[in-house]
Design an enzyme around this catalytic site. Structure first.
Site, PDB file in Angstrom:
ATOM      1  N   LYS A  22       0.824  -1.220  -0.064  1.00  0.00           N
ATOM      2  CA  LYS A  22       0.015   0.072   0.055  1.00  0.00           C
ATOM      3  C   LYS A  22       0.907   1.051  -0.222  1.00  0.00           C
ATOM      4  O   LYS A  22       0.881   2.083  -0.713  1.00  0.00           O
ATOM      5  CB  LYS A  22      -1.064   0.054   1.218  1.00  0.00           C
ATOM      6  CG  LYS A  22      -1.472   1.183   1.475  1.00  0.00           C
ATOM      7  CD  LYS A  22      -2.433   1.127   2.754  1.00  0.00           C
ATOM      8  CE  LYS A  22      -1.701   1.315   4.046  1.00  0.00           C
ATOM      9  NZ  LYS A  22      -1.402   2.755   4.442  1.00  0.00           N
ATOM     10  N   ASN A  23       1.912   1.287   0.896  1.00  0.00           N
ATOM     11  CA  ASN A  23       2.571   2.551   1.112  1.00  0.00           C
ATOM     12  C   ASN A  23       3.648   2.747   0.033  1.00  0.00           C
ATOM     13  O   ASN A  23       4.448   3.721   0.042  1.00  0.00           O
ATOM     14  CB  ASN A  23       3.383   2.551   2.434  1.00  0.00           C
ATOM     15  CG  ASN A  23       2.348   2.533   3.563  1.00  0.00           C
ATOM     16  OD1 ASN A  23       1.142   2.997   3.177  1.00  0.00           O
ATOM     17  ND2 ASN A  23       2.596   2.483   4.709  1.00  0.00           N
ATOM     18  N   CYS A 116      -4.772  12.063  13.136  1.00  0.00           N
ATOM     19  CA  CYS A 116      -5.549  10.768  13.084  1.00  0.00           C
ATOM     20  C   CYS A 116      -5.446  10.256  14.366  1.00  0.00           C
ATOM     21  O   CYS A 116      -4.703  10.667  15.339  1.00  0.00           O
ATOM     22  CB  CYS A 116      -4.970   9.936  11.916  1.00  0.00           C
ATOM     23  SG  CYS A 116      -3.270   9.200  12.465  1.00  0.00           S
ATOM     24  N   ARG A 121       0.279  14.154  13.124  1.00  0.00           N
ATOM     25  CA  ARG A 121       0.758  14.201  11.766  1.00  0.00           C
ATOM     26  C   ARG A 121       1.059  15.324  10.949  1.00  0.00           C
ATOM     27  O   ARG A 121       0.166  15.775   9.911  1.00  0.00           O
ATOM     28  CB  ARG A 121      -0.299  13.052  11.206  1.00  0.00           C
ATOM     29  CG  ARG A 121      -0.744  11.702  11.870  1.00  0.00           C
ATOM     30  CD  ARG A 121       0.169  10.618  11.865  1.00  0.00           C
ATOM     31  NE  ARG A 121       0.730  10.006  10.574  1.00  0.00           N
ATOM     32  CZ  ARG A 121       0.084   9.038   9.986  1.00  0.00           C
ATOM     33  NH1 ARG A 121      -0.900   8.501  10.536  1.00  0.00           N
ATOM     34  NH2 ARG A 121       0.433   8.635   8.843  1.00  0.00           N
ATOM     35  N   ASP A 304       4.717   0.362  12.083  1.00  0.00           N
ATOM     36  CA  ASP A 304       3.564  -0.309  11.912  1.00  0.00           C
ATOM     37  C   ASP A 304       3.518  -1.894  12.252  1.00  0.00           C
ATOM     38  O   ASP A 304       2.580  -2.299  11.833  1.00  0.00           O
ATOM     39  CB  ASP A 304       3.694  -0.180  10.067  1.00  0.00           C
ATOM     40  CG  ASP A 304       3.119   1.162   9.531  1.00  0.00           C
ATOM     41  OD1 ASP A 304       3.634   1.507   8.498  1.00  0.00           O
ATOM     42  OD2 ASP A 304       3.001   1.992  10.726  1.00  0.00           O
ATOM     43  N   ILE A 326       8.124   6.750  17.197  1.00  0.00           N
ATOM     44  CA  ILE A 326       7.609   7.485  15.982  1.00  0.00           C
ATOM     45  C   ILE A 326       6.269   8.219  16.205  1.00  0.00           C
ATOM     46  O   ILE A 326       6.125   9.548  15.934  1.00  0.00           O
ATOM     47  CB  ILE A 326       7.344   6.735  14.882  1.00  0.00           C
ATOM     48  CG1 ILE A 326       8.751   5.607  14.756  1.00  0.00           C
ATOM     49  CG2 ILE A 326       7.188   7.355  13.611  1.00  0.00           C
ATOM     50  CD1 ILE A 326       9.787   6.333  14.229  1.00  0.00           C
ATOM     51  N   ARG A 396      -8.593  -0.737   4.954  1.00  0.00           N
ATOM     52  CA  ARG A 396      -7.664   0.413   4.109  1.00  0.00           C
ATOM     53  C   ARG A 396      -6.414  -0.248   3.733  1.00  0.00           C
ATOM     54  O   ARG A 396      -5.547   0.286   2.922  1.00  0.00           O
ATOM     55  CB  ARG A 396      -7.522   1.457   5.078  1.00  0.00           C
ATOM     56  CG  ARG A 396      -8.827   2.071   5.615  1.00  0.00           C
ATOM     57  CD  ARG A 396      -8.403   3.355   6.410  1.00  0.00           C
ATOM     58  NE  ARG A 396      -7.144   4.073   5.795  1.00  0.00           N
ATOM     59  CZ  ARG A 396      -6.369   5.068   6.369  1.00  0.00           C
ATOM     60  NH1 ARG A 396      -6.824   5.099   7.529  1.00  0.00           N
ATOM     61  NH2 ARG A 396      -5.562   5.573   5.615  1.00  0.00           N
TER      62      ARG A 396
HETATM   63  C1  EPZ Z   1       4.388   6.753   6.593  1.00  0.00           C
HETATM   64  O1  EPZ Z   1       3.616   7.882   7.276  1.00  0.00           O
HETATM   65  C2  EPZ Z   1       3.322   5.718   6.428  1.00  0.00           C
HETATM   66  N1  EPZ Z   1       2.330   5.925   5.568  1.00  0.00           N
HETATM   67  C3  EPZ Z   1       2.777   5.324   7.773  1.00  0.00           C
HETATM   68  O2  EPZ Z   1       1.999   4.126   7.593  1.00  0.00           O
HETATM   69  C4  EPZ Z   1       4.007   4.984   8.756  1.00  0.00           C
HETATM   70  O3  EPZ Z   1       3.444   4.584  10.052  1.00  0.00           O
HETATM   71  C5  EPZ Z   1       5.117   6.158   8.826  1.00  0.00           C
HETATM   72  O4  EPZ Z   1       5.367   6.553   7.435  1.00  0.00           O
HETATM   73  C6  EPZ Z   1       6.267   5.781   9.672  1.00  0.00           C
HETATM   74  O5  EPZ Z   1       6.992   4.828   8.917  1.00  0.00           O
HETATM   75  C7  EPZ Z   1       2.549   6.085   4.113  1.00  0.00           C
HETATM   76  O6  EPZ Z   1       3.522   5.730   3.629  1.00  0.00           O
HETATM   77  C8  EPZ Z   1       1.179   6.469   3.408  1.00  0.00           C
HETATM   78  P1  EPZ Z   1       6.134  10.280   8.617  1.00  0.00           P
HETATM   79  P2  EPZ Z   1       3.913   9.414   7.333  1.00  0.00           P
HETATM   80  O7  EPZ Z   1       5.927  11.593   8.000  1.00  0.00           O
HETATM   81  O8  EPZ Z   1       4.955   9.548   6.163  1.00  0.00           O
HETATM   82  C9  EPZ Z   1       6.519  13.489  12.032  1.00  0.00           C
HETATM   83  C10 EPZ Z   1       0.054   2.534   7.983  1.00  0.00           C
HETATM   84  O9  EPZ Z   1      -0.016   1.903   8.869  1.00  0.00           O
HETATM   85  N2  EPZ Z   1       6.463  14.301  11.166  1.00  0.00           N
HETATM   86  O10 EPZ Z   1       7.275   9.347   8.442  1.00  0.00           O
HETATM   87  O11 EPZ Z   1       2.779  10.264   7.551  1.00  0.00           O
HETATM   88  C11 EPZ Z   1       5.259  12.636  12.495  1.00  0.00           C
HETATM   89  O12 EPZ Z   1       4.327  13.311  13.127  1.00  0.00           O
HETATM   90  C12 EPZ Z   1       0.669   4.238   7.965  1.00  0.00           C
HETATM   91  O13 EPZ Z   1       0.118   2.245   6.786  1.00  0.00           O
HETATM   92  C13 EPZ Z   1       6.565  15.850  11.247  1.00  0.00           C
HETATM   93  O14 EPZ Z   1       6.629  16.137  12.489  1.00  0.00           O
HETATM   94  O15 EPZ Z   1       4.895   9.310   8.621  1.00  0.00           O
HETATM   95  C14 EPZ Z   1       5.653  11.294  13.136  1.00  0.00           C
HETATM   96  O16 EPZ Z   1       5.568  11.492  14.267  1.00  0.00           O
HETATM   97  C15 EPZ Z   1       0.387   4.681   9.268  1.00  0.00           C
HETATM   98  N3  EPZ Z   1       6.225  16.685  10.217  1.00  0.00           N
HETATM   99  C16 EPZ Z   1       7.209  11.070  12.188  1.00  0.00           C
HETATM  100  O17 EPZ Z   1       7.447  12.384  11.791  1.00  0.00           O
HETATM  101  C17 EPZ Z   1       6.033  16.502   9.018  1.00  0.00           C
HETATM  102  O18 EPZ Z   1       6.067  17.216   8.231  1.00  0.00           O
HETATM  103  C18 EPZ Z   1       7.069  10.155  11.358  1.00  0.00           C
HETATM  104  O19 EPZ Z   1       6.055  10.428  10.135  1.00  0.00           O
HETATM  105  C19 EPZ Z   1       6.081  14.922   8.805  1.00  0.00           C
HETATM  106  C20 EPZ Z   1       6.217  14.285   9.673  1.00  0.00           C
END
Ligand code: EPZ
Length: 417
Positions: A22-23, A116, A121, A304, A326, A396
């Site tokens: 998916k990702n 969420c 996020r 995840d 995370i 999802r």
């Molecule tokens: C991706 O989400 C995945 N989703 C998530 O999978 C996964 O849990 C996550 O990466 C971590 O591996 C997709 O790829 C569609 P991040 P993402 O930006 O990109 C902070 C699932 O179950 N952050 O790596 O949204 C954030 O708050 C989903 O399939 C900022 O502060 O995660 C978090 O604490 C759930 N500012 C950390 O970084 C930003 O601009 C990691 O978030 C962006 C992120």
């Protein structure tokens, strides 16, 4: 709404085929916006989130056809650069169209994804990168609006590793003028998969999979044909299912290399893991050893997989400690697991799990994608019947999960509520 009903106590054995990731599919489908050519992707999983992004691409004016696991996208006739709230609210990964739309149309207006269940996020790092590349960013009425005649290459440092942040900026930088360097970039396999597709389209990206990615912008990107990589989190989920039920399950169409940390922890827990090209065989044992897990960015233990692993530790011998580094609120499944008899105490980012000989079935409520998977896993091993409500969360990210588990011998079915 549907619920999934599981009768615990069945040992899982046999073969299970792992679906496309998916990702990886989500950013790669968004990348089709970068070209006026026709892109063809295979091994695309049949998931709600995929339907959501297909709907979004169509609302922007792209032609999208889906046939089994193949999706064909042509974005020659983009008619809009706006991703509306009613579509983005269904799936926060819709933010992945921001970079491509801005690079292709010099404008993008995307509803802010909002938080969420698992955390706030924010997307500040996505916006910081685009601003450094010369975009004018304006946030009003719940939308982010970005404009740029032509994005310019920039040096961008990620304060926090961000998977979709890295992906958004990779796509934007591919069509920018000059060189962009992303530092502290995400190293996930899904980022590497996107970079490979972008390079097949004519982009010039080096270093994907490391913390420093260099992108030399080009003027035009071409159509591409690509196959989506296997879903490492679906694979990890089935590996835990085999371990939980002391089963013997072989995963097909999976990539063991993407599961190093998960395999390492399962072996430490006493599970037998055997890897051959494209396959992983998992044989559980009657007694699971407790151990500590700390979620980290790739190649560390994936967040995840945290909820799924917590189920395994809840029937392990001894005490385990799981630390979630995370997301700030990714222990929502704990209260539901406690309803099934798990002994878990949460304090901040740490959960202490005292293993119990067994869990007992009960009705539970899913809250987010991976939490709902953990509740299904718990039902497999709990005594009696477990009902997992709000399984739309599960749909999802898991393709036909109950059918796959049934084929492995689980007593599991879906009921309409
Ligand atoms: C991706 O989400 C995945 N989703 C998530 O999978 C996964 O849990 C996550 O990466 C971590 O591996 C997709 O790829 C569609 P991040 P993402 O930006 O990109 C902070 C699932 O179950 N952050 O790596 O949204 C954030 O708050 C989903 O399939 C900022 O502060 O995660 C978090 O604490 C759930 N500012 C950390 O970084 C930003 O601009 C990691 O978030 C962006 C992120």
């Amino acid at each position: 709404m549907d619920k999934i009903v599981v009768e615990g106590g069945r040992r899982l054995e046999g073969l299970v085929s792992i679906s496309g990731a998916k990702n990886a599919a989500l950013p790669i489908l968004a990348a089709a916006l970068l070209t006026d050519g026709t892109c063809r992707f295979t091994n695309v999983p049949d998931l709600r989130d995929i339907h959501s992004i297909v709907q979004l691409l169509q609302s922007l004016g792209a032609r999208v056809e889906q046939q089994d696991d193949t999706v064909v996208v042509n974005a020659a006739g983009l008619a809009s650069s706006e991703a509306p709230y009613d579509l983005v609210r269904k799936m926060r990964a819709s933010i992945l169209v921001l970079g491509p739309l801005l690079a292709r149309l010099q404008h993008a207006r995307v509803s802010l994804p909002g938080g969420c269940a698992i955390g706030a996020r924010p997307i500040n790092l996505h916006l910081k990168g685009l601003a450094l590349m010369g975009a004018e960013i304006d946030i009003q009425h719940g939308y982010v609006e970005a404009r740029a005649k032509r994005l310019k290459g920039a040096e961008i440092y990620f304060d926090t590793v961000s998977v979709t942040g890295t992906e958004n900026l990779l796509m934007a930088a591919s069509l920018a003028e000059g060189e962009t360097v992303l530092r502290n970039a995400a190293r996930e396999p899904e980022v590497v998969a996107l970079a490979e597709v972008l390079n097949l389209m004519g982009a010039r990206i080096e270093g994907a999979g490391t913390a420093v990615i260099k992108v030399r912008g080009v003027d035009h990107l071409n159509a591409v044909e690509a196959r989506i990589i296997p879903d490492r989190i679906e694979a990890g989920t089935f590996m835990v299912a085999a371990a939980l039920t002391a089963g013997d399950v072989t995963l097909e169409d999976c990539e063991g290399e993407h599961l190093g940390a998960v395999c390492d922890k399962l072996v430490q827990a006493g599970v037998h893991v055997e890897q051959t090209p494209g396959r992983i065989r998992v044989q559980g044992t009657r007694s699971i050893e407790s151990l500590d897990v700390r979620t980290q960015t790739y190649p560390g233990f994936p967040t995840d997989m945290q909820a799924q692993f917590m189920v395994l530790m809840s029937i392990a011998r001894g005490q385990s400690i799981i630390t979630e580094t995370i997301f700030e609120n990714r222990f929502i499944h704990v209260s539901e697991l406690k309803r099934l008899g798990a002994d878990i105490v949460v304090s901040g980012e740490t959960a202490v799990i005292r293993g119990r000989p067994s869990l007992s079935g009960a009705p539970v409520m899913a809250s987010d994608l991976r939490a709902s998977a953990s509740l299904v896993l718990a039902g497999l091993v709990a005594e009696g019947v477990t009902e997992v409500n709000r399984v739309y969360h599960l749909d999802r990210g898991y393709e036909h999960i109950e059918a796959k588990l049934q084929r492995l011998g689980a007593s599991i079915w879906r009921e309409r509520v």
